[in-house]
Design a protein around this motif. Structure first.
Motif, mmCIF file in Angstrom:
data_model
loop_
_atom_site.group_PDB
_atom_site.id
_atom_site.type_symbol
_atom_site.label_atom_id
_atom_site.label_comp_id
_atom_site.label_asym_id
_atom_site.label_seq_id
_atom_site.Cartn_x
_atom_site.Cartn_y
_atom_site.Cartn_z
ATOM 1 N N THR A 20 0.840 -1.183 0.000
ATOM 2 C CA THR A 20 0.000 0.000 0.000
ATOM 3 C C THR A 20 0.882 1.243 0.000
ATOM 4 O OG1 THR A 20 -1.848 -1.059 1.138
ATOM 5 C CG2 THR A 20 -1.651 1.326 1.378
ATOM 6 N N ALA A 21 0.678 2.104 -1.009
ATOM 7 C CA ALA A 21 1.536 3.270 -1.166
ATOM 8 C C ALA A 21 0.999 4.117 -2.314
ATOM 9 C CB ALA A 21 2.974 2.857 -1.481
ATOM 10 N N VAL A 22 1.570 5.292 -2.457
ATOM 11 C CA VAL A 22 1.329 6.092 -3.663
ATOM 12 C C VAL A 22 2.353 5.655 -4.700
ATOM 13 C CG1 VAL A 22 1.348 8.385 -4.679
ATOM 14 C CG2 VAL A 22 0.398 8.057 -2.387
ATOM 15 N N TYR A 23 1.869 5.225 -5.828
ATOM 16 C CA TYR A 23 2.725 4.791 -6.930
ATOM 17 C C TYR A 23 2.768 5.912 -7.970
ATOM 18 C CZ TYR A 23 2.749 0.024 -5.158
ATOM 19 O OH TYR A 23 2.929 -1.098 -4.379
ATOM 20 N N TYR A 24 3.964 6.198 -8.446
ATOM 21 C CA TYR A 24 4.078 7.241 -9.458
ATOM 22 C C TYR A 24 5.204 6.913 -10.419
ATOM 23 C CZ TYR A 24 7.822 9.138 -6.479
ATOM 24 O OH TYR A 24 8.972 9.311 -5.733
ATOM 25 N N CYS A 25 5.094 7.474 -11.611
ATOM 26 C CA CYS A 25 6.144 7.246 -12.594
ATOM 27 C C CYS A 25 7.072 8.452 -12.625
ATOM 28 C CB CYS A 25 5.565 6.968 -13.982
ATOM 29 S SG CYS A 25 4.759 8.370 -14.747
ATOM 30 N N ALA A 26 8.263 8.212 -13.055
ATOM 31 C CA ALA A 26 9.268 9.264 -13.092
ATOM 32 C C ALA A 26 10.198 9.033 -14.268
ATOM 33 C CB ALA A 26 10.064 9.302 -11.783
ATOM 34 N N ALA A 27 10.679 10.108 -14.836
ATOM 35 C CA ALA A 27 11.566 10.036 -15.990
ATOM 36 C C ALA A 27 13.007 10.276 -15.579
ATOM 37 C CB ALA A 27 11.145 11.069 -17.029
ATOM 38 N N TYR A 56 18.195 5.350 -9.558
ATOM 39 C CA TYR A 56 16.885 4.856 -9.125
ATOM 40 C C TYR A 56 16.374 5.647 -7.930
ATOM 41 C CZ TYR A 56 17.951 0.744 -11.984
ATOM 42 O OH TYR A 56 18.264 -0.093 -13.020
ATOM 43 N N THR A 57 17.106 6.703 -7.587
ATOM 44 C CA THR A 57 16.755 7.519 -6.426
ATOM 45 C C THR A 57 15.733 8.580 -6.815
ATOM 46 O OG1 THR A 57 18.955 7.177 -5.498
ATOM 47 C CG2 THR A 57 17.667 9.017 -4.611
ATOM 48 N N ALA A 58 14.667 8.679 -6.043
ATOM 49 C CA ALA A 58 13.560 9.560 -6.396
ATOM 50 C C ALA A 58 14.008 10.992 -6.642
ATOM 51 C CB ALA A 58 12.496 9.509 -5.304
ATOM 52 N N SER A 59 14.914 11.474 -5.818
ATOM 53 C CA SER A 59 15.330 12.874 -5.930
ATOM 54 C C SER A 59 16.116 13.154 -7.206
ATOM 55 C CB SER A 59 16.159 13.281 -4.708
ATOM 56 O OG SER A 59 17.284 12.439 -4.582
ATOM 57 N N ASP A 60 16.602 12.123 -7.865
ATOM 58 C CA ASP A 60 17.348 12.303 -9.111
ATOM 59 C C ASP A 60 16.451 12.248 -10.334
ATOM 60 O OD1 ASP A 60 20.092 10.241 -7.886
ATOM 61 O OD2 ASP A 60 19.739 12.404 -7.691
ATOM 62 N N LEU A 61 15.185 11.940 -10.130
ATOM 63 C CA LEU A 61 14.264 11.706 -11.231
ATOM 64 C C LEU A 61 13.197 12.794 -11.284
ATOM 65 C CD1 LEU A 61 13.817 7.885 -10.571
ATOM 66 C CD2 LEU A 61 15.369 8.965 -12.223
ATOM 67 N N ASP A 62 12.532 12.876 -12.426
ATOM 68 C CA ASP A 62 11.480 13.868 -12.619
ATOM 69 C C ASP A 62 10.134 13.159 -12.539
ATOM 70 O OD1 ASP A 62 9.984 15.661 -15.236
ATOM 71 O OD2 ASP A 62 10.535 16.522 -13.307
ATOM 72 N N ALA A 63 9.435 13.335 -11.424
ATOM 73 C CA ALA A 63 8.150 12.671 -11.252
ATOM 74 C C ALA A 63 7.110 13.258 -12.186
ATOM 75 C CB ALA A 63 7.698 12.814 -9.802
ATOM 76 N N TRP A 64 6.356 12.404 -12.835
ATOM 77 C CA TRP A 64 5.294 12.837 -13.754
ATOM 78 C C TRP A 64 3.941 12.456 -13.164
ATOM 79 C CZ3 TRP A 64 6.993 11.601 -19.471
ATOM 80 C CH2 TRP A 64 8.149 12.335 -19.759
ATOM 81 N N GLY A 65 3.048 13.390 -13.173
ATOM 82 C CA GLY A 65 1.725 13.137 -12.638
ATOM 83 C C GLY A 65 1.732 13.167 -11.119
#
Length: 123
Positions: A90-97, A105-114
């Protein structure tokens, strides 16, 4: 802070859900794309990645064999098919470029979309 939510999905333990991530005005076909998830009180977690062509995929060990990432570049959309879901997923799932092609693979290095999808797996 957990990613804000655009949609919600409720599924029972062991169930399946397919998430989509349309580019919405951007072009995703040029970039490697990732799916991440963020549960309250936890750090964002890498789930899966797909190359720009779709020819290469890689998964976190925790989802390997149950989740499938895919993309349709003609539709500018990335998908995540999730099977055999568990309550702890259970979590918020989001895609990132990966706009910089960093391989990170680190969230802060990626551009979250949506805004992400809140997936709740109920037992």
């Amino acid at each position: 802070q957990v990613q804000s939510v655009e949609s919600r999905g409720l599924v029972q333990v062991g169930g399946s859900l397919r998430l989509s991530c349309p580019a919405s005005g951007r072009t995703s076909s040029s970039y490697p794309m990732r799916w991440l998830r963020h549960a309250p009180g936890k750090e964002p977690e890498f789930v899966a990645t797909i190359s720009w062509s779709g020819g290469s995929t890689y998964y976190a060990d925790s989802v390997k064999g149950r989740f499938t990432i895919s993309r349709d570049n003609a539709k500018n959309t990335v998908y995540l098919q999730m099977n055999s879901l568990k309550p702890e997923e259970t979590a918020v799932y989001y895609c990132a470029a990966d706009l910089d092609y960093s391989g990170s693979y680190t969230a802060s290095d990626l551009d979250a979309w949506g805004q992400g999808t809140l997936v709740t797996v109920s037992s």
